[in-house]
Design an enzyme around this catalytic site. Structure first.
Site, PDB file in Angstrom:
ATOM      1  CD  GLU A  60      -6.323   5.008   4.622  1.00  0.00           C
ATOM      2  OE1 GLU A  60      -5.144   3.801   4.112  1.00  0.00           O
ATOM      3  OE2 GLU A  60      -5.735   5.938   5.350  1.00  0.00           O
ATOM      4  CG  HIS A 109      -3.908  10.844   2.371  1.00  0.00           C
ATOM      5  ND1 HIS A 109      -5.032  10.414   3.003  1.00  0.00           N
ATOM      6  CD2 HIS A 109      -3.454   9.751   2.495  1.00  0.00           C
ATOM      7  CE1 HIS A 109      -4.153   9.812   4.737  1.00  0.00           C
ATOM      8  NE2 HIS A 109      -3.504   9.220   3.717  1.00  0.00           N
ATOM      9  CD  GLU A 114      -7.329  13.158   4.230  1.00  0.00           C
ATOM     10  OE1 GLU A 114      -6.460  13.804   3.758  1.00  0.00           O
ATOM     11  OE2 GLU A 114      -7.350  12.271   3.720  1.00  0.00           O
ATOM     12  CD  GLU A 117      -5.311   2.640  -0.006  1.00  0.00           C
ATOM     13  OE1 GLU A 117      -4.524   2.137  -0.858  1.00  0.00           O
ATOM     14  OE2 GLU A 117      -5.170   3.364   0.754  1.00  0.00           O
ATOM     15  CE  LYS A 166      -3.681   2.606   7.574  1.00  0.00           C
ATOM     16  NZ  LYS A 166      -4.151   2.985   6.514  1.00  0.00           N
ATOM     17  CG  ASP A 200      -1.917   1.102   1.408  1.00  0.00           C
ATOM     18  OD1 ASP A 200      -2.640   1.049  -0.342  1.00  0.00           O
ATOM     19  OD2 ASP A 200      -2.705   1.642   2.183  1.00  0.00           O
ATOM     20  CD  GLN A 230      -2.447   4.292  10.887  1.00  0.00           C
ATOM     21  OE1 GLN A 230      -3.932   4.604  10.642  1.00  0.00           O
ATOM     22  NE2 GLN A 230      -1.919   4.646  10.208  1.00  0.00           N
ATOM     23  CG  ASP A 249      -5.873   0.748   4.491  1.00  0.00           C
ATOM     24  OD1 ASP A 249      -5.810  -0.536   4.822  1.00  0.00           O
ATOM     25  OD2 ASP A 249      -5.219   1.253   3.904  1.00  0.00           O
ATOM     26  NE  ARG A 271      -7.725   7.058  10.207  1.00  0.00           N
ATOM     27  CZ  ARG A 271      -6.727   6.900   8.730  1.00  0.00           C
ATOM     28  NH1 ARG A 271      -5.440   6.719   8.818  1.00  0.00           N
ATOM     29  NH2 ARG A 271      -7.841   6.683   7.704  1.00  0.00           N
ATOM     30  CB  THR A 327      -7.712  -4.678   2.830  1.00  0.00           C
ATOM     31  OG1 THR A 327      -7.182  -4.008   3.591  1.00  0.00           O
ATOM     32  CG2 THR A 327      -7.631  -3.468   1.925  1.00  0.00           C
TER      33      THR A 327
END
Lengths: 371, 371
Positions: B180, B115, B336, B182, B234, B108, B221, B214, B218, B238
């Site tokens: 996420e 971002h 975000e 992607e 993560k 990844d 992480q 993804d 948080r 996925t």
């Protein structure tokens, strides 16, 4: 350690070999011999487990679980000295060995306290050697499964991007090629996606143990690793021993309590594997240590890896991270042994590296020049 | 975008489906229909490519390379309106879709400038938003291949270890579950271990493109990621779209020059994929952006990934990293969009997330409570 005897993998370690003129199949070590499990099954001397031993990888056998693994070892024990098995024995040193299993996911941990602290001292001088999370969970990351190779495979010096002396990025052959002395734990029994594997059931999933050399290009790694961790500094090759040794055949040893006490999902009576380990560079022993130095056990690694519901698959490979002891000659990487190049350099083209582990055999490779 | 038409994957996107009462096999989109490629081959209407379409994954077809992929698409074009194919068409909305390919390695990247800069501003306020390596190489890491699931698969809220408000580690369900947005690039043609894939040949290895979510915890992480990068934050899941869309069917667009100019092994005329993207949460569109925002191209990702001699395997999945545009409603993650929880919270149990991409279809999932 290792005596010439200690170099041998323990009896009933499993691997994949190709007898002369025949297709690859499963084999088991017995002394200086390899027993051809596919041939023993064809001759009716052991249970063939629906053809598991005729596959070119151990995965079908690995998936069957502890009862099947133990039954096979018992059947081999019962055949000791039986002349009917003689035709199916090959000289251990004469057979062509292959990658013993197909790697599913490769996760690599960082479970040796002396190694993590040494790296902290080298890379973050003046700070606390261990980061705050290190004693709280088995820190790890995912590596590249597709570039795991078997002992005896040459390793090409990787090229890559690094920061030059002028502070500008440059591309070329790595100038800081390193080794990492590790154990690898090989998953046999899968787990369901969404389920956690409790720490007290974790070992039921482990088929066996390999020696592992987690080759590392320190210059590539230093430039790339923020903020997402190691990537091309590791992904060019990871070498494993050709034989997978059952966990049961290795001696366990108690360890002192973990401080602070781990959270309940990681709690168990502390233990380690008493496996003497050594690193040889061009025939000279440059380091020796023991796997009992690992702070986190493989059971804790599996409990952590699955704590979020991630599944285990047959063929998952869990690296322990570099194993280092407290002494200066007990360090499992050149960056530690040479204190980041101060007292010893990194690998040169043509170097031969051999990792040895009592009961595990060896991982051997030559370094080839960059292409 | 997306209109109801835009939700459809582009014609001759490939996937795996199970017709009623039949084994899974390869299919191709044509308008609102799925063409049964195994049945078309059995009827002699297309080349069966040695049984590639009867496999339960696309990997055998993916491995055959660009000429075989193009010949199949041409054969399907020639069959348009041909009544002999009618018996082998199924309603696109009526078929049960499966994971389209077996994932080899999952890497990844972090290739969207907005971002990466947003994350820098959130996580390292006061510092330069982008780390020094970001414009020099496509930063990336390896994820867990074994937990990649197809659109429609529920996602169980992960448990894990995080730092509580009291500064002590705690274990429990993630309180900061994120998405996420992607693209995923799916490798068809492998490369040899030790070889580099030049940037100008890289696209020959890509079978197609998927949408990819993804999922990210948080809190897990943030606590685990130093120094080795994301791991359990993560690895729990996925999600990818059920259809793999050929790169050729997506529109390319030129981009301005990369500054500073990349090193030669990454140099190419800058380009991007013009793919309109959107995020829906419980039926409400909360963000829209475009894949042309990606700073690094998939060709550069492959050239970088193989620069150290790492091989590509059929089934390798390369995530782009979260795609965000410059606007506040063009951000591809909740961290975000809500600026780390300040203006919008993270995912709740029962939420439904749908990512949409013009020509790619959708990735859809419900969040189930932690177990």
């Amino acid at each position: 350690m290792p005596s010439s005897r200690g170099i041998r993998p323990a009896d009933h370690s499993f691997g994949v070999f190709s007898p002369p003129g025949a297709a690859p199949r499963a084999g088991a070590v017995e002394g200086d011999a390899v027993l051809d499990l596919a041939a023993l099954a064809a001759a009716g001397l052991i249970d063939g487990l629906d053809g598991a031993f005729t596959a070119p990888v151990l995965n079908p056998f690995m998936a069957l679980g502890p009862a099947a693994w133990a039954a096979t070892r018992d059947a081999l024990d019962a055949l000791r000295g039986d002349p009917r098995a003689d035709a199916h024995r090959h000289d251990l040193d004469g057979v062509a060995l292959r990658m013993p299993f197909a790697v599913a996911d490769f996760a690599d941990f960082y479970a040796s306290e002396h190694h993590a602290a040494n790296l902290g001292r080298i890379l973050r001088p003046g700070d606390e050697p261990l980061l705050p999370n290190w004693r709280r969970l088995p820190v790890g990351y995912h590596g590249r499964a597709g570039t795991v190779v078997v002992s005896g495979t040459d390793v090409v010096r990787p090229c890559g991007q690094y920061l030059g002396e002028d502070g500008e990025p440059a591309f070329g052959p790595s100038r800081r090629l390193d080794i990492e002395l590790e154990l690898g734990f090989v998953v046999g029994v899968p787990s369901a996606h969404g389920d956690r594997v409790p720490v007290e059931r974790a070992l039921e999933h482990i088929f066996g143990v390999v020696l592992l050399n987690d080759w590392s290009a320190r210059d590539l790694q230093a430039w790339e690793y923020r903020p997402l961790g190691p990537f091309l500094g590791k992904s060019f090759a990871t070498s494993v021993s050709a034989w997978v040794t059952p966990l049961e055949t290795l001696r366990r040893t108690a360890r002192g309590p973990q401080e602070p006490a781990p959270l309940p999902y990681l709690a168990e009576a502390p233990w380690g594997l008493d496996v003497a380990l050594a690193v040889e560079l061009n025939g000279e022993r440059i380091a020796a240590t023991n796997a009992r130095e690992l702070y986190w056990s493989p059971a804790q690694m599996i409990a952590h890896l699955t704590a979020n519901g991630a599944s285990l698959r047959t063929g998952d490979l869990l690296g322990s991270g570099t194993i280092s002891g407290p002494g200066e000659d007990e360090r499992g990487s050149l960056i530690e042994l040479g204190w980041n190049g101060a007292t010893r350099s990194f690998l040169a083209d043509g170097d031969e590296v051999v990792l040895r582990g009592a009961g595990l055999g060896e991982v051997r490779a030559h370094i080839l020049p960059a292409r």
